[in-house]
Write a protein that holds these residues in place. Structure first.
Motif, PDB file in Angstrom:
ATOM      1  N   ILE A 263      -1.810 -10.810  17.680  1.00  0.00           N
ATOM      2  CA  ILE A 263      -2.061  -9.382  17.964  1.00  0.00           C
ATOM      3  C   ILE A 263      -1.626  -8.540  16.771  1.00  0.00           C
ATOM      4  CG2 ILE A 263      -1.389  -7.430  19.429  1.00  0.00           C
ATOM      5  CD1 ILE A 263      -1.074  -9.427  21.732  1.00  0.00           C
ATOM      6  N   PHE A 264      -0.490  -8.882  16.178  1.00  0.00           N
ATOM      7  CA  PHE A 264       0.010  -8.125  15.031  1.00  0.00           C
ATOM      8  C   PHE A 264      -1.004  -8.143  13.885  1.00  0.00           C
ATOM      9  CE2 PHE A 264       2.342  -8.174  10.943  1.00  0.00           C
ATOM     10  CZ  PHE A 264       2.834  -6.872  10.968  1.00  0.00           C
ATOM     11  N   LYS A 265      -1.576  -9.277  13.628  1.00  0.00           N
ATOM     12  CA  LYS A 265      -2.564  -9.363  12.549  1.00  0.00           C
ATOM     13  C   LYS A 265      -3.772  -8.485  12.853  1.00  0.00           C
ATOM     14  CE  LYS A 265      -3.497 -13.253  10.498  1.00  0.00           C
ATOM     15  NZ  LYS A 265      -2.974 -12.996   9.129  1.00  0.00           N
ATOM     16  N   ARG A 266      -4.248  -8.488  14.108  1.00  0.00           N
ATOM     17  CA  ARG A 266      -5.391  -7.639  14.471  1.00  0.00           C
ATOM     18  C   ARG A 266      -5.027  -6.170  14.346  1.00  0.00           C
ATOM     19  NH1 ARG A 266      -5.792 -11.422  18.725  1.00  0.00           N
ATOM     20  NH2 ARG A 266      -5.174  -9.887  20.313  1.00  0.00           N
ATOM     21  N   LEU A 267      -3.810  -5.819  14.764  1.00  0.00           N
ATOM     22  CA  LEU A 267      -3.374  -4.429  14.677  1.00  0.00           C
ATOM     23  C   LEU A 267      -3.323  -3.965  13.224  1.00  0.00           C
ATOM     24  CD1 LEU A 267      -2.133  -1.803  15.778  1.00  0.00           C
ATOM     25  CD2 LEU A 267       0.080  -2.980  15.857  1.00  0.00           C
ATOM     26  N   MET A 268      -2.762  -4.777  12.364  1.00  0.00           N
ATOM     27  CA  MET A 268      -2.668  -4.393  10.964  1.00  0.00           C
ATOM     28  C   MET A 268      -4.057  -4.279  10.320  1.00  0.00           C
ATOM     29  SD  MET A 268       0.504  -3.825  10.325  1.00  0.00           S
ATOM     30  CE  MET A 268       0.566  -3.204  12.025  1.00  0.00           C
ATOM     31  N   SER A 269      -4.978  -5.120  10.739  1.00  0.00           N
ATOM     32  CA  SER A 269      -6.344  -5.031  10.216  1.00  0.00           C
ATOM     33  C   SER A 269      -6.995  -3.717  10.613  1.00  0.00           C
ATOM     34  CB  SER A 269      -7.167  -6.216  10.721  1.00  0.00           C
ATOM     35  OG  SER A 269      -8.507  -6.121  10.266  1.00  0.00           O
ATOM     36  N   VAL A 270      -6.787  -3.316  11.868  1.00  0.00           N
ATOM     37  CA  VAL A 270      -7.384  -2.080  12.377  1.00  0.00           C
ATOM     38  C   VAL A 270      -6.862  -0.866  11.616  1.00  0.00           C
ATOM     39  CG1 VAL A 270      -7.342  -0.506  14.354  1.00  0.00           C
ATOM     40  CG2 VAL A 270      -7.962  -2.892  14.681  1.00  0.00           C
ATOM     41  N   ILE A 271      -5.586  -0.868  11.281  1.00  0.00           N
ATOM     42  CA  ILE A 271      -5.012   0.308  10.621  1.00  0.00           C
ATOM     43  C   ILE A 271      -5.075   0.185   9.088  1.00  0.00           C
ATOM     44  CG2 ILE A 271      -3.493   0.681  12.600  1.00  0.00           C
ATOM     45  CD1 ILE A 271      -1.133  -0.220  10.845  1.00  0.00           C
ATOM     46  N   ASP A 272      -5.866  -0.782   8.614  1.00  0.00           N
ATOM     47  CA  ASP A 272      -6.072  -0.977   7.173  1.00  0.00           C
ATOM     48  C   ASP A 272      -4.779  -1.332   6.446  1.00  0.00           C
ATOM     49  OD1 ASP A 272      -8.836  -0.449   7.311  1.00  0.00           O
ATOM     50  OD2 ASP A 272      -8.455   1.700   7.303  1.00  0.00           O
ATOM     51  N   ARG A 273      -3.968  -2.167   7.078  1.00  0.00           N
ATOM     52  CA  ARG A 273      -2.744  -2.644   6.438  1.00  0.00           C
ATOM     53  C   ARG A 273      -2.710  -4.174   6.466  1.00  0.00           C
ATOM     54  NH1 ARG A 273       1.440   0.737   5.153  1.00  0.00           N
ATOM     55  NH2 ARG A 273       2.030  -1.128   3.980  1.00  0.00           N
ATOM     56  N   ASP A 274      -3.789  -4.766   5.928  1.00  0.00           N
ATOM     57  CA  ASP A 274      -3.831  -6.226   5.857  1.00  0.00           C
ATOM     58  C   ASP A 274      -2.725  -6.780   4.967  1.00  0.00           C
ATOM     59  OD1 ASP A 274      -5.949  -6.890   7.593  1.00  0.00           O
ATOM     60  OD2 ASP A 274      -7.414  -6.247   6.106  1.00  0.00           O
ATOM     61  N   ASP A 275      -2.184  -5.925   4.089  1.00  0.00           N
ATOM     62  CA  ASP A 275      -1.076  -6.386   3.267  1.00  0.00           C
ATOM     63  C   ASP A 275       0.111  -6.781   4.127  1.00  0.00           C
ATOM     64  OD1 ASP A 275      -1.003  -3.534   3.857  1.00  0.00           O
ATOM     65  OD2 ASP A 275       0.802  -3.445   2.614  1.00  0.00           O
ATOM     66  N   LEU A 276       0.317  -6.035   5.232  1.00  0.00           N
ATOM     67  CA  LEU A 276       1.374  -6.386   6.172  1.00  0.00           C
ATOM     68  C   LEU A 276       0.932  -7.519   7.089  1.00  0.00           C
ATOM     69  CD1 LEU A 276       2.636  -2.817   7.169  1.00  0.00           C
ATOM     70  CD2 LEU A 276       3.658  -4.398   5.526  1.00  0.00           C
ATOM     71  N   GLY A 277      -0.303  -7.463   7.553  1.00  0.00           N
ATOM     72  CA  GLY A 277      -0.796  -8.489   8.470  1.00  0.00           C
ATOM     73  C   GLY A 277      -0.805  -9.872   7.859  1.00  0.00           C
ATOM     74  N   ASN A 278      -1.019  -9.963   6.531  1.00  0.00           N
ATOM     75  CA  ASN A 278      -1.095 -11.263   5.857  1.00  0.00           C
ATOM     76  C   ASN A 278       0.203 -11.643   5.146  1.00  0.00           C
ATOM     77  OD1 ASN A 278      -3.785 -11.656   6.621  1.00  0.00           O
ATOM     78  ND2 ASN A 278      -4.510 -10.386   4.902  1.00  0.00           N
ATOM     79  N   ASP A 279       1.219 -10.827   5.297  1.00  0.00           N
ATOM     80  CA  ASP A 279       2.510 -11.107   4.656  1.00  0.00           C
ATOM     81  C   ASP A 279       3.192 -12.253   5.399  1.00  0.00           C
ATOM     82  OD1 ASP A 279       5.118 -11.148   3.700  1.00  0.00           O
ATOM     83  OD2 ASP A 279       5.236  -8.972   3.505  1.00  0.00           O
TER      84      ASP A 279
END
Length: 405
Positions: A263-279
């Motif tokens: 869920i965290f990865k999907r959330l970060m993708s939605v808010i354009d923060r893949d840098d956090l989602g893929n960390d």
């Protein structure tokens, strides 16, 4: 759906169970309400003249609290003076034929009226007695007065509510009383099962308000025991779980629970923060908790420029758990509440319609229902007394002596 439709439903799970309710206000009567919704016959004993104080709590419609219409639905009311010897004798006659007695007086009150469990069980060995009090029937605090708010404080809840370093706040409802009632209801159901399965003997269920609150305090004591950690207030966040918080929008707040790894990865993708989602450091909850302030700031940077409705639409579409903060108006207008019969229309005994909460939990085979509206004080006095064998002359004599009303 209205309450008349529910009358045609399947019989209740507790049909045939007779309950005498001596409690007042919230804890004892909420347990009685729950049993009554599933078919139990609940006879509520109230003081002549005044009745249960809840009749006059909060907003009043046509002389009666709107709250009363929920708390006392499906019950029968008998106005009986329990402080008189004759009233106590009538109560014993009722209890002799009951399955369950509910009381939430201060410990020792019933004993002072000659109605200890030992005395009552001689009349009715199968009697199950729920006793709800501030501190329980034993222990050094048993005789102290205790309300739900005090139970919330002693149980550890009030220390955690509110913002850090600010005055502790209550959650806005009498949650301590309701938790005690639910624990008491569970105890009654277990005692009914045990009585049926193991020889028919009753027992006492001793519920303390603070213990009911303490029972839902999750890891509070284990963490103190293992680490010496004293959990503190954390506002809208869920300590140790990230991200899970309330976030400001342009027109209000939303709650977002993005603490599952995927869920965290999907959330970060939605808010354009893949840098956090893929960390890799944020791939699990332990890593996210260490950087929760950074994550919360990133989420709110996205939400605060959007409306609640916009955030809800986008996050629901991405399968991220999100919710708005509902008011009473929001609940009343929500189609999901209506679709699941959680808002019902009930005709009161004073002749007006009022919307009330539906029945929980939902038993699909033997569902709960709204069979009768909340009684006026003493509505059922004569009928109940006839049921236990009193004649019309005896009933009239009791009324003249103000034992009943």
């Amino acid at each position: 759906m209205d309450s008349s439709e529910s009358e045609t439903r399947t019989q209740g799970a507790l049909d045939g169970v007779r309950v005498i309710e001596m409690g007042q206000l919230i804890a004892g009567p909420f347990a009685g309400k729950t049993l009554a919704e599933f078919g139990a016959e609940v006879i509520k004993i109230e003081a002549p003249g005044s009745g249960d104080p809840l009749r006059n709590w909060r907003l009043i419609k046509d002389g009666t609290s709107a709250w009363w219409q929920v708390q006392s639905r499906n019950k029968r009311s008998i106005a009986l003076d329990l402080r008189s010897k004759e009233g106590q004798e009538i109560a014993r006659r009722l209890i002799a034929e009951a399955d369950v007695l509910i009381e939430n007086f201060r410990p020792g009150t019933l004993e002072g009226w000659g109605m200890s469990y030992e005395a009552l069980s001689e009349l009715n060995p199968s009697l199950i007695m729920l006793r709800i009090s501030g501190y329980g029937q034993t222990g050094p605090y048993r005789d102290l007065p205790g309300f739900g708010s005090i139970g919330e404080a002693m149980g550890g809840l009030r220390h955690l509510t509110g913002e850090p370093s600010r005055v502790p706040v209550r959650c806005g409802i009498s949650i301590g009383d309701t938790l005690a009632a639910l624990h008491g209801t569970i105890g009654i159901l277990m005692a009914l099962y045990h009585r049926q399965a193991h020889g028919g003997k009753g027992q006492v269920i001793d519920v303390a308000l603070h213990e009911a609150v303490f029972n839902v305090m999750e890891s509070l004591i284990p963490e103190y025991s293992a680490f010496g950690a004293v959990r503190e207030a954390a506002g809208s966040a869920l300590p140790g779980i990230a991200p899970s918080n309330a976030y400001r929008c342009s027109d209000g707040y939303v709650l977002v629970a993005g603490n599952g790894d995927s869920i965290f990865k999907r959330l970060m993708s939605v808010i354009d923060r893949d840098d956090l989602g893929n960390d890799p450091a944020l791939a699990d909850n332990a890593g996210r908790v260490k950087r929760v302030d950074e994550i919360d700031a990133a989420i709110e940077a996205w939400t605060h420029t959007r409306t609640v409705a916009e955030v809800m639409e986008v996050l629901n579409g991405a399968r991220v758990p999100v919710g708005k903060v509902y008011t009473a108006k929001d609940i009343a207008e929500d189609p999901h509440y209506r679709a699941r019969d959680m808002i019902l229309t009930q005709r009161t005994r004073d002749g007006f319609d009022i919307e009330v909460p539906g029945v929980v939990p939902k038993l699909l085979g033997t569902p709960g229902s709204l069979r009768t509206p909340a009684p006026r004080l003493g509505d059922d006095t004569d009928a109940v007394l006839r049921d236990v064998g009193l004649s019309e002359e005896q009933i009239q004599a009791l009324r003249e002596r103000k034992v009943i009303a």
